[in-house]
Motif scaffolding. Structure first.
Motif, PDB file in Angstrom:
ATOM      1  N   UNK A   1      21.583  64.958  -1.562  1.00 18.45           N
ATOM      2  CA  UNK A   1      21.176  64.185  -0.388  1.00 18.45           C
ATOM      3  C   UNK A   1      21.700  62.758  -0.457  1.00 18.45           C
ATOM      4  N   UNK A   2      21.812  62.223  -1.649  1.00 18.55           N
ATOM      5  CA  UNK A   2      22.248  60.846  -1.844  1.00 18.55           C
ATOM      6  C   UNK A   2      23.340  60.865  -2.905  1.00 18.55           C
ATOM      7  N   UNK A   3      24.389  60.096  -2.695  1.00 16.17           N
ATOM      8  CA  UNK A   3      25.498  60.062  -3.646  1.00 16.17           C
ATOM      9  C   UNK A   3      25.054  59.568  -5.018  1.00 16.17           C
ATOM     10  N   UNK A   4      23.926  58.873  -5.090  1.00 18.68           N
ATOM     11  CA  UNK A   4      23.434  58.376  -6.375  1.00 18.68           C
ATOM     12  C   UNK A   4      22.603  59.418  -7.130  1.00 18.68           C
ATOM     13  N   UNK A   5      22.231  60.514  -6.469  1.00 14.73           N
ATOM     14  CA  UNK A   5      21.473  61.579  -7.120  1.00 14.73           C
ATOM     15  C   UNK A   5      22.377  62.377  -8.062  1.00 14.73           C
ATOM     16  N   UNK A   6      21.815  62.857  -9.130  1.00 12.00           N
ATOM     17  CA  UNK A   6      22.554  63.752 -10.017  1.00 12.00           C
ATOM     18  C   UNK A   6      22.485  65.146  -9.399  1.00 12.00           C
ATOM     19  N   UNK A   7      23.639  65.735  -9.088  1.00 10.57           N
ATOM     20  CA  UNK A   7      23.641  67.064  -8.466  1.00 10.57           C
ATOM     21  C   UNK A   7      23.033  68.119  -9.388  1.00 10.57           C
ATOM     22  N   UNK A   8      22.438  69.135  -8.777  1.00 12.08           N
ATOM     23  CA  UNK A   8      21.855  70.242  -9.535  1.00 12.08           C
ATOM     24  C   UNK A   8      22.928  70.934 -10.355  1.00 12.08           C
ATOM     25  N   UNK A   9      22.533  71.473 -11.485  1.00  9.35           N
ATOM     26  CA  UNK A   9      23.460  72.165 -12.371  1.00  9.35           C
ATOM     27  C   UNK A   9      24.147  73.321 -11.657  1.00  9.35           C
ATOM     28  N   UNK A  10      23.409  74.077 -10.853  1.00  7.18           N
ATOM     29  CA  UNK A  10      24.019  75.211 -10.143  1.00  7.18           C
ATOM     30  C   UNK A  10      25.057  74.730  -9.135  1.00  7.18           C
ATOM     31  N   UNK A  11      24.801  73.592  -8.480  1.00  6.88           N
ATOM     32  CA  UNK A  11      25.773  73.048  -7.529  1.00  6.88           C
ATOM     33  C   UNK A  11      27.034  72.582  -8.259  1.00  6.88           C
ATOM     34  N   UNK A  12      26.859  71.997  -9.434  1.00  8.92           N
ATOM     35  CA  UNK A  12      28.018  71.580 -10.224  1.00  8.92           C
ATOM     36  C   UNK A  12      28.812  72.798 -10.695  1.00  8.92           C
ATOM     37  N   UNK A  13      28.115  73.854 -11.116  1.00  2.00           N
ATOM     38  CA  UNK A  13      28.782  75.088 -11.545  1.00  2.00           C
ATOM     39  C   UNK A  13      29.594  75.695 -10.411  1.00  2.00           C
ATOM     40  N   UNK A  14      29.024  75.700  -9.208  1.00  2.00           N
ATOM     41  CA  UNK A  14      29.721  76.251  -8.042  1.00  2.00           C
ATOM     42  C   UNK A  14      30.988  75.456  -7.744  1.00  2.00           C
ATOM     43  N   UNK A  15      30.896  74.126  -7.801  1.00  2.00           N
ATOM     44  CA  UNK A  15      32.070  73.280  -7.559  1.00  2.00           C
ATOM     45  C   UNK A  15      33.135  73.510  -8.630  1.00  2.00           C
ATOM     46  N   UNK A  16      32.706  73.613  -9.882  1.00  2.00           N
ATOM     47  CA  UNK A  16      33.649  73.838 -10.985  1.00  2.00           C
ATOM     48  C   UNK A  16      34.356  75.178 -10.816  1.00  2.00           C
ATOM     49  N   UNK A  17      33.607  76.226 -10.428  1.00  2.00           N
ATOM     50  CA  UNK A  17      34.224  77.537 -10.205  1.00  2.00           C
ATOM     51  C   UNK A  17      35.228  77.477  -9.051  1.00  2.00           C
ATOM     52  N   UNK A  18      34.923  76.680  -8.040  1.00  2.00           N
ATOM     53  CA  UNK A  18      35.875  76.497  -6.931  1.00  2.00           C
ATOM     54  C   UNK A  18      37.172  75.872  -7.430  1.00  2.00           C
ATOM     55  N   UNK A  19      37.051  74.899  -8.330  1.00  2.00           N
ATOM     56  CA  UNK A  19      38.247  74.266  -8.894  1.00  2.00           C
ATOM     57  C   UNK A  19      39.068  75.264  -9.708  1.00  2.00           C
ATOM     58  N   UNK A  20      38.389  76.102 -10.496  1.00  2.00           N
ATOM     59  CA  UNK A  20      39.102  77.111 -11.281  1.00  2.00           C
ATOM     60  C   UNK A  20      39.843  78.083 -10.363  1.00  2.00           C
ATOM     61  N   UNK A  21      39.191  78.485  -9.271  1.00  2.00           N
ATOM     62  CA  UNK A  21      39.820  79.399  -8.309  1.00  2.00           C
ATOM     63  C   UNK A  21      41.034  78.749  -7.666  1.00  2.00           C
TER      64      UNK A  21
END
Length: 127
Positions: free
Chosen positions: A51-71
């Motif tokens: 919700x806020x750029x200063x928030x630490x993103x959830x681990x699952x959201x980070x995992x999803x983004x990382x998997x997108x980068x690998x793809x």
């Protein structure tokens, strides 16, 4: 120093999601048929749910983004091989982020970045 890093990251987000740079040689076979072509590409994946750029993103959201980068990195090798008519090999991959801005309000999109380096070897005419 922290503001400089935050400003550089904000500028990086303005750059397109993928950019590539040919390192050597520029033309297929320009330095000989056995010389590889090295290409480095940078990808960006948005981290959903913050919700806020200063928030630490959830681990699952980070995992999803990382998997997108690998793809994206895997798909890029296929595109490079087809475009250059060469054998493609991923030789390095670096993931960075998420990094939140420090200091004043900066409109940023929480993202992760991946930088992939590829080596292309041109196929011999007899293959």
């Amino acid at each position: 120093m922290a503001r400089t890093i935050a400003a550089a990251l904000a500028l990086a987000m303005l750059i397109s999601a993928a950019s590539a740079q040919a390192v050597f040689p520029v033309e297929p076979g320009a330095a000989g048929p056995n010389q590889p072509l090295q290409i480095t590409t940078t990808f960006q994946a948005r981290i959903e749910g913050a919700a806020d750029a200063r928030d630490v993103p959830a681990t699952t959201a980070q995992d999803t983004a990382r998997r997108s980068l690998y793809t994206m990195a895997a798909n890029e090798c296929a595109v490079l091989a087809e475009y250059w008519r060469a054998e493609c090999r991923l030789i390095s991959f670096y993931v960075s982020g998420p990094i939140a801005p420090i200091g004043g309000p900066v409109a940023t999109i929480p993202s992760m970045f991946g930088t992939a380096s590829y080596e292309l070897r041109f196929k011999s005419p007899g293959r």
